[in-house]
Write a protein that holds these residues in place. Structure first.
Motif, short mmCIF file in Angstrom:
data_model
loop_
_atom_site.label_atom_id
_atom_site.label_comp_id
_atom_site.label_asym_id
_atom_site.label_seq_id
_atom_site.Cartn_x
_atom_site.Cartn_y
_atom_site.Cartn_z
N THR A 38 9.39 4.95 -38.85
CA THR A 38 8.59 4.80 -40.06
C THR A 38 8.21 3.35 -40.34
O THR A 38 7.46 3.07 -41.27
CB THR A 38 9.36 5.35 -41.27
OG1 THR A 38 10.60 4.63 -41.41
CG2 THR A 38 9.66 6.83 -41.09
N THR A 39 8.73 2.43 -39.52
CA THR A 39 8.46 1.00 -39.76
C THR A 39 7.33 0.46 -38.88
O THR A 39 6.86 -0.65 -39.10
CB THR A 39 9.73 0.16 -39.49
OG1 THR A 39 10.08 0.26 -38.11
CG2 THR A 39 10.89 0.68 -40.34
N TRP A 40 6.92 1.22 -37.89
CA TRP A 40 5.91 0.73 -36.95
C TRP A 40 4.57 0.56 -37.66
O TRP A 40 4.08 1.48 -38.32
CB TRP A 40 5.76 1.69 -35.77
CG TRP A 40 4.74 1.24 -34.77
CD1 TRP A 40 3.40 1.48 -34.79
CD2 TRP A 40 4.97 0.45 -33.60
NE1 TRP A 40 2.79 0.90 -33.71
CE2 TRP A 40 3.72 0.26 -32.96
CE3 TRP A 40 6.12 -0.11 -33.03
CZ2 TRP A 40 3.60 -0.46 -31.77
CZ3 TRP A 40 5.98 -0.81 -31.86
CH2 TRP A 40 4.74 -0.99 -31.23
N ASP A 41 3.97 -0.61 -37.50
CA ASP A 41 2.65 -0.90 -38.05
C ASP A 41 1.75 -1.28 -36.89
O ASP A 41 1.86 -2.38 -36.34
CB ASP A 41 2.75 -2.03 -39.07
CG ASP A 41 1.41 -2.31 -39.77
OD1 ASP A 41 0.36 -2.21 -39.12
OD2 ASP A 41 1.43 -2.66 -40.96
N ASP A 42 0.86 -0.37 -36.50
CA ASP A 42 0.04 -0.60 -35.32
C ASP A 42 -0.80 -1.86 -35.45
O ASP A 42 -0.91 -2.65 -34.50
CB ASP A 42 -0.86 0.61 -35.07
CG ASP A 42 -0.86 1.03 -33.61
OD1 ASP A 42 0.21 0.91 -32.97
OD2 ASP A 42 -1.90 1.47 -33.11
N GLU A 43 -1.41 -2.06 -36.61
CA GLU A 43 -2.26 -3.23 -36.81
C GLU A 43 -1.46 -4.51 -36.67
O GLU A 43 -1.91 -5.49 -36.05
CB GLU A 43 -2.94 -3.16 -38.18
CG GLU A 43 -3.86 -1.97 -38.37
CD GLU A 43 -4.97 -1.93 -37.34
OE1 GLU A 43 -5.52 -3.01 -37.00
OE2 GLU A 43 -5.30 -0.83 -36.87
N GLU A 44 -0.27 -4.52 -37.23
CA GLU A 44 0.59 -5.71 -37.15
C GLU A 44 1.02 -6.00 -35.72
O GLU A 44 0.98 -7.15 -35.26
CB GLU A 44 1.82 -5.51 -38.04
CG GLU A 44 2.81 -6.66 -38.00
CD GLU A 44 4.05 -6.37 -38.81
OE1 GLU A 44 5.14 -6.85 -38.42
OE2 GLU A 44 3.94 -5.66 -39.83
N LYS A 45 1.41 -4.96 -34.99
CA LYS A 45 1.86 -5.13 -33.62
C LYS A 45 0.72 -5.59 -32.71
O LYS A 45 0.91 -6.45 -31.84
CB LYS A 45 2.46 -3.84 -33.09
CG LYS A 45 3.68 -3.35 -33.84
CD LYS A 45 4.85 -4.29 -33.70
CE LYS A 45 6.10 -3.70 -34.37
NZ LYS A 45 7.25 -4.63 -34.30
N ILE A 46 -0.46 -5.03 -32.91
CA ILE A 46 -1.61 -5.42 -32.11
C ILE A 46 -1.98 -6.88 -32.38
O ILE A 46 -2.23 -7.66 -31.46
CB ILE A 46 -2.80 -4.49 -32.38
CG1 ILE A 46 -2.51 -3.10 -31.78
CG2 ILE A 46 -4.10 -5.07 -31.81
CD1 ILE A 46 -3.50 -2.04 -32.18
N ALA A 47 -2.00 -7.25 -33.67
CA ALA A 47 -2.33 -8.64 -34.03
C ALA A 47 -1.32 -9.61 -33.42
O ALA A 47 -1.69 -10.70 -32.95
CB ALA A 47 -2.38 -8.78 -35.54
N ASP A 48 -0.04 -9.24 -33.43
CA ASP A 48 0.99 -10.10 -32.86
C ASP A 48 0.80 -10.26 -31.36
O ASP A 48 0.91 -11.37 -30.82
CB ASP A 48 2.37 -9.50 -33.16
CG ASP A 48 3.51 -10.34 -32.62
OD1 ASP A 48 3.61 -11.52 -33.00
OD2 ASP A 48 4.29 -9.82 -31.81
N ALA A 49 0.49 -9.16 -30.68
CA ALA A 49 0.26 -9.21 -29.24
C ALA A 49 -0.95 -10.08 -28.90
O ALA A 49 -0.93 -10.88 -27.97
CB ALA A 49 0.08 -7.80 -28.68
N VAL A 50 -2.02 -9.91 -29.67
CA VAL A 50 -3.23 -10.70 -29.43
C VAL A 50 -2.92 -12.19 -29.59
O VAL A 50 -3.34 -13.02 -28.76
CB VAL A 50 -4.35 -10.28 -30.40
CG1 VAL A 50 -5.51 -11.27 -30.35
CG2 VAL A 50 -4.83 -8.86 -30.06
N ALA A 51 -2.20 -12.55 -30.65
CA ALA A 51 -1.88 -13.96 -30.88
C ALA A 51 -1.08 -14.55 -29.73
O ALA A 51 -1.35 -15.66 -29.26
CB ALA A 51 -1.11 -14.10 -32.20
N LYS A 52 -0.10 -13.80 -29.25
CA LYS A 52 0.75 -14.32 -28.17
C LYS A 52 -0.02 -14.42 -26.86
O LYS A 52 0.16 -15.38 -26.09
CB LYS A 52 1.97 -13.42 -28.02
CG LYS A 52 2.95 -13.56 -29.19
CD LYS A 52 4.09 -12.56 -29.11
CE LYS A 52 5.05 -12.77 -30.28
NZ LYS A 52 6.13 -11.75 -30.33
#
Length: 310
Positions: A38-52
């Motif tokens: 219930t904690t997974w946020d797709d937008e947040e995870k994608i943004a983090d991956a893009v930044a890295k």
């Protein structure tokens, strides 16, 4: 030059540039995520991956090979969203990651089983390579399987043989997660050779976890490459911390060529044993298609600048 399949489309192999050949963007259980996380946020995870990945691009890396396959949570639509927001090339894989058993749907399907048919895994892997993964339009460019401390279980062997057959049919290179403490790199080479795979197109993963130079020499003499899977506590450093070598992976997509020049074989068993007598017993010289460099497999990197060790 040859064509390379990436997540965003086909490129010429000359565009690969400096390449990291084992980088997972996401590793998770999609089934568990969809049902319980219930904690997974797709937008947040994608943004983090893009930044890295953009940071990686700024550091001089042009391409990553992502060996995330079924069993590690491969979900190409999410990776596509990442790829759309970075100039870094992302190369996808096909295969199956298991240390023991196959997914239940394959237990009774296959040669000599209840539903007697040709190995269904081969068909799936070849389809990913030649037609694309599901309905994404993304074609895989290499194969992945694994063998760990349980050894060559029935599920691991079926997977590995299917990977070998798919490579023999398509010419795609292979990377394998191994456990060198059990000598599984040599088991891998035997099985893949029996299925017609060219060992020059095989990377034996986690070779850097071993200081057994006889074992490493045999892998190299059989034709395969070593993979050093590093971490913050075991960095791979460049000689004299010079500029990052340019890694030419154009052969990765060329039939009848050595596909993994990043960590090429040492010159001979004798030279390996000679290095063993040095103060750093795992400082094995390795040669890529464009440069020679020394890997210092040490707990503390002596480098003092802010540029990351590689």
């Amino acid at each position: 030059m040859a064509e390379v399949q990436t997540v965003t489309g086909t490129i010429d192999s000359s565009e690969l540039g400096r390449t990291l050949v084992h980088e997972h963007i996401f590793v998770l259980s999609e089934e568990m995520r969809q049902n319980y996380d219930t904690t997974w946020d797709d937008e947040e995870k994608i943004a983090d991956a893009v930044a890295k990945l953009n940071d990686l691009k700024d550091a001089g890396i042009d391409t990553i090979f992502d060996p995330t396959v079924v069993g590690l949570g491969r979900y190409i639509p999410r990776v596509q969203r990442v790829a759309e927001q970075t100039d870094l090339n992302i190369v996808a894989a096909t295969g199956l990651y298991t240390f023991t058993d196959l997914p239940h749907q394959f237990e009774h399907r296959g040669p000599g089983l209840l539903i007697d048919e040709p190995e269904p895994l081969v068909k799936l892997f070849v389809r990913d390579l030649e037609e694309g993964i599901a309905d994404t339009g993304v074609k895989a460019a290499f194969l992945k399987c694994a063998i760990e401390s349980p050894g060559l279980t029935e599920g691991v062997e079926r997977t590995m043989r299917a990977v070998g057959q798919a490579s023999a049919q398509t010419g795609a290179p292979i990377t394998v997660h191994t456990n060198p403490r059990t000598g599984s790199g040599l088991v891998t080479q035997r099985v893949l050779r029996e299925e017609g795979a060219e060992l020059e197109k095989v990377v034996i993963g986690h070779s850097g976890d071993s200081t057994d130079l006889d074992y490493l020499s045999q892998i190299a003499e059989n034709g395969s490459s070593w993979a050093w899977i590093g971490s913050a506590s075991t960095p791979i450093c460049r000689p004299n911390h010079a500029s990052t070598p340019s890694l030419n992976l154009s052969a990765a997509v060329m039939p009848n060529a050595s596909p993994w020049p990043t960590m090429r074989r040492a010159t001979s068993t004798t030279s390996l044993r000679r290095r063993k007598r040095r103060s750093n017993p795992t400082g094995i010289s390795a040669t890529s298609a464009t440069t020679s460099f020394r890997c210092c497999w040490t707990r503390a990197c002596p480098k003092t600048t802010s540029t990351p060790c590689w």
